[in-house]
Design a protein around this motif. Structure first.
Motif, PDB file in Angstrom:
ATOM      1  N   ARG A  68      49.756  19.620 -25.172  1.00  0.00           N
ATOM      2  CA  ARG A  68      48.800  19.497 -26.269  1.00  0.00           C
ATOM      3  C   ARG A  68      49.494  19.096 -27.569  1.00  0.00           C
ATOM      4  NH1 ARG A  68      46.239  23.923 -28.981  1.00  0.00           N
ATOM      5  NH2 ARG A  68      48.315  24.851 -29.005  1.00  0.00           N
ATOM      6  N   ASN A 113      36.211  15.584 -14.137  1.00  0.00           N
ATOM      7  CA  ASN A 113      37.501  15.167 -14.683  1.00  0.00           C
ATOM      8  C   ASN A 113      38.260  14.189 -13.795  1.00  0.00           C
ATOM      9  OD1 ASN A 113      37.215  16.720 -17.035  1.00  0.00           O
ATOM     10  ND2 ASN A 113      37.903  18.558 -15.967  1.00  0.00           N
ATOM     11  N   ARG A 152      36.365  11.005 -15.217  1.00  0.00           N
ATOM     12  CA  ARG A 152      37.219  10.636 -16.354  1.00  0.00           C
ATOM     13  C   ARG A 152      38.422   9.791 -15.910  1.00  0.00           C
ATOM     14  NH1 ARG A 152      35.528  13.615 -20.915  1.00  0.00           N
ATOM     15  NH2 ARG A 152      34.445  15.547 -20.392  1.00  0.00           N
ATOM     16  N   ASN A 204      39.014  10.426 -22.811  1.00  0.00           N
ATOM     17  CA  ASN A 204      40.022  11.439 -22.499  1.00  0.00           C
ATOM     18  C   ASN A 204      40.813  11.906 -23.719  1.00  0.00           C
ATOM     19  OD1 ASN A 204      40.180  11.717 -19.372  1.00  0.00           O
ATOM     20  ND2 ASN A 204      39.962   9.521 -19.742  1.00  0.00           N
ATOM     21  N   ARG A 205      40.329  11.612 -24.920  1.00  0.00           N
ATOM     22  CA  ARG A 205      41.117  11.927 -26.106  1.00  0.00           C
ATOM     23  C   ARG A 205      41.233  13.433 -26.322  1.00  0.00           C
ATOM     24  NH1 ARG A 205      38.829  12.612 -31.409  1.00  0.00           N
ATOM     25  NH2 ARG A 205      36.632  13.194 -31.258  1.00  0.00           N
ATOM     26  N   LEU A 206      42.420  13.855 -26.715  1.00  0.00           N
ATOM     27  CA  LEU A 206      42.620  15.220 -27.169  1.00  0.00           C
ATOM     28  C   LEU A 206      42.187  15.290 -28.627  1.00  0.00           C
ATOM     29  CD1 LEU A 206      44.482  15.219 -24.617  1.00  0.00           C
ATOM     30  CD2 LEU A 206      45.914  16.854 -25.849  1.00  0.00           C
ATOM     31  N   HIS A 207      41.507  16.347 -28.974  1.00  0.00           N
ATOM     32  CA  HIS A 207      41.004  16.463 -30.339  1.00  0.00           C
ATOM     33  C   HIS A 207      40.851  17.923 -30.711  1.00  0.00           C
ATOM     34  CE1 HIS A 207      37.568  16.500 -27.593  1.00  0.00           C
ATOM     35  NE2 HIS A 207      36.969  17.282 -28.471  1.00  0.00           N
ATOM     36  N   SER A 260      35.587  20.567 -24.935  1.00  0.00           N
ATOM     37  CA  SER A 260      37.035  20.437 -25.033  1.00  0.00           C
ATOM     38  C   SER A 260      37.568  19.417 -24.038  1.00  0.00           C
ATOM     39  CB  SER A 260      37.692  21.791 -24.784  1.00  0.00           C
ATOM     40  OG  SER A 260      39.093  21.692 -24.858  1.00  0.00           O
ATOM     41  N   ASP A 261      38.750  18.897 -24.334  1.00  0.00           N
ATOM     42  CA  ASP A 261      39.431  17.991 -23.428  1.00  0.00           C
ATOM     43  C   ASP A 261      40.079  18.771 -22.289  1.00  0.00           C
ATOM     44  OD1 ASP A 261      42.328  18.681 -24.353  1.00  0.00           O
ATOM     45  OD2 ASP A 261      41.252  18.188 -26.205  1.00  0.00           O
ATOM     46  N   GLU A 262      40.559  18.048 -21.289  1.00  0.00           N
ATOM     47  CA  GLU A 262      41.139  18.677 -20.102  1.00  0.00           C
ATOM     48  C   GLU A 262      42.355  19.538 -20.425  1.00  0.00           C
ATOM     49  OE1 GLU A 262      41.390  16.476 -16.194  1.00  0.00           O
ATOM     50  OE2 GLU A 262      40.986  14.800 -17.539  1.00  0.00           O
ATOM     51  N   TYR A 307      41.146  22.791 -22.577  1.00  0.00           N
ATOM     52  CA  TYR A 307      40.029  23.573 -22.035  1.00  0.00           C
ATOM     53  C   TYR A 307      40.479  24.960 -21.567  1.00  0.00           C
ATOM     54  CZ  TYR A 307      36.044  24.865 -19.123  1.00  0.00           C
ATOM     55  OH  TYR A 307      34.973  25.533 -18.572  1.00  0.00           O
TER      56      TYR A 307
END
Length: 488
Positions: free
Chosen positions: A178, A293, A297, A328-331, A339-341, A344
């Motif tokens: 992350r 996912n 995704r 698939n963006r992390l944010h 939430s992203d994978e 999460y």
């Protein structure tokens, strides 16, 4: 009739009543008038009282002593009926009825408190729910760990100790991934523009059918919190729309379709028997998460979805490659379901620790909001700005689902294992996904996992499907490879 026949006839009626109770809950979250909450609470209490009486009928013990199973499915049915009978008999009918009544009422109060961002309004009924669940856990635990007694409802055979060891192995690699991704120099951006909710719902139905959801035996409605309800020939799902974020609707739907097709694909011979539902919530989550996912995704499927969304909404303002990165963006964010994978599971681990503390009596429910905000800041580096971003975002605790949250992460672990085995068996899967056809994967999951229902123990289902014992390693390897490529 034999004792086995008598027992299964009794069980068939009990399962049918359980389906009716589930339909009442579905109605409450979708179309029930707001002013009906108190009446529905009484109805749910009465229904739970009837179910409790049937599940603790003394004749069940007599039938179990005499019953001889005709086959492996019959043996599994006897095992599950015996387990349910022994657990249910430990819980007084008064307590079961009161839990159903209070949680039905608490669900409505949670929805109102969430809309008003007012945790204080919800805290008193949450305290009632926690007190009742602690009482239930004490009855079930028989001197053992209270939380394990509740966890066993959702993931038979799992313990807080074993899950903690798995989660402790996940946390450092997830947090390191992350931090590296969020520090990347050119992160993906959110999708610009607004998206008509009616068009989102139209595309949602197309996606549901593509992933194998039988609309002749189901329906899609809107709710505050997406969920799946029912089994066999009546399996319903809900989703939600946000004009600024179409992925919320589309991927929530695919997630719930994973749950729903599991129930729809169980062998019809198991309908109205103990084998007629998913074997555990961890295995259930493995289906919803792998649909959402590893399949939906994936880069090939995102290429197809890009074309569908461009056709539905017009120019999206991004290229096909950037669309995949955006999906698939992390944010940074507060909401578990959005939430992203990578992050999460960090949301789940927070809830796992807090609910264990409440059941242990170490955390007063009145102090939950403060404890949540402190833990969230420690894990994510920023604090929720309002209760709907924090401890009021999930419906689970209002309806008494203590022990449920860790199965989300366990489901991700199982999905990682299933994905590794499935990819080995289906080397041409990406070509099908690029055409918007996940059916090779969904057929593999149907045959390896879903058709069996409750025939095997939870870990046994995953081990048989994969050919190896489940562990967190395949999930972590998948995440690091995928997001390493996306973020360079």
């Amino acid at each position: 009739m034999t004792a086995f026949d008598d027992l299964m006839a009794h069980q068939r009626e009990t399962e049918a009543l359980g389906q009716i109770a589930g339909r009442l809950s579905w109605d409450q979250e979708t179309v029930m008038p707001r002013g009906s909450a108190d009446q529905r609470a009484e109805e749910m209490g009465v229904m739970e009282g009837l179910l409790h009486a049937r599940r603790t009928d003394p004749r069940i013990g007599e039938w179990l002593d005499k019953a001889q199973a005709p086959d492996a499915a019959g043996e599994a049915s006897l095992r599950l009926i015996r387990r349910s009978f022994e657990r249910t008999a430990r819980v007084p009918a008064r307590l079961a009825t009161e839990l159903a009544r209070v949680t039905s009422k608490a669900q409505g109060q949670w929805a109102e408190a969430r809309a008003a961002d007012d945790f204080a309004a919800f805290a008193p009924v949450l305290a009632q729910v926690v007190a009742l669940k602690r009482e239930e856990a004490a009855a079930l635990a028989d001197g053992g760990d209270l939380y394990d007694a509740l966890l066993d409802d959702y993931e038979p055979g799992a313990t807080a100790k074993s899950l903690s060891a798995m989660f402790d192995a996940l946390r450092p690699r997830l947090m390191a991934l992350r931090d590296r991704a969020l520090g990347a120099p050119t992160p993906p951006s959110a999708l610009p523009g607004t998206f008509d909710p009616k068009v989102q719902m139209h595309l949602t139905r197309k996606l549901a059918i593509a992933f194998g959801y039988d609309m002749n035996r189901g329906r899609i409605d809107r709710a505050v919190h997406p969920f799946s309800s029912g089994s066999g020939r009546d399996v319903r799902i809900t989703t939600r729309t946000d004009p600024a974020d179409p992925f919320n609707c589309l991927y929530s739907t695919i997630h719930e379709v994973g749950h729903a097709t599991y129930e729809q694909n169980i062998d019809d011979a198991y309908l109205f028997t103990p084998l007629g539902g998913g074997v555990s919530m961890g295995v259930h989550e493995s289906q919803s998460r792998i649909y959402e996912n590893q399949l939906a995704r994936s880069e090939p499927f995102c290429g197809w979805l890009f074309g569908q969304m461009t056709e539905a909404f017009g120019d999206l303002g991004v290229s096909e490659r950037e669309f995949f990165r955006t999906v698939n963006r992390l944010h940074k964010g507060f909401i578990r379901t959005e939430s992203d994978e990578v992050q999460y599971n960090l949301h789940v681990l927070l809830r796992f620790d807090l609910e264990r503390s409440m059941i242990a009596g170490d955390l007063d429910p009145a102090d939950l909001e403060g404890a949540w905000n402190e833990r969230f800041e420690a894990d994510f580096g920023y604090r929720p700005e309002r209760a709907s971003q924090g401890c009021l975002q999930d419906v689970h605790w209002s309806v008494g689902l203590f022990g449920y949250f860790p199965t989300y992460t366990l489901g991700n672990v199982y999905a990682g294992c299933l994905n590794a085995a499935m990819r080995a068996d289906l080397p041409d899967l990406d070509a099908a996904l690029a055409n918007g056809d996940p059916s090779p994967a969904t057929a593999w999951l149907r045959d390896k996992v879903q058709v069996h229902g409750g025939l095997y123990q939870p870990r046994e289902v995953i081990t048989r499907a994969c050919g190896f014992e489940p562990s967190e390693a395949p999930l972590l390897d998948y995440l690091e490879a995928k997001f390493g490529a996306i973020y360079g």
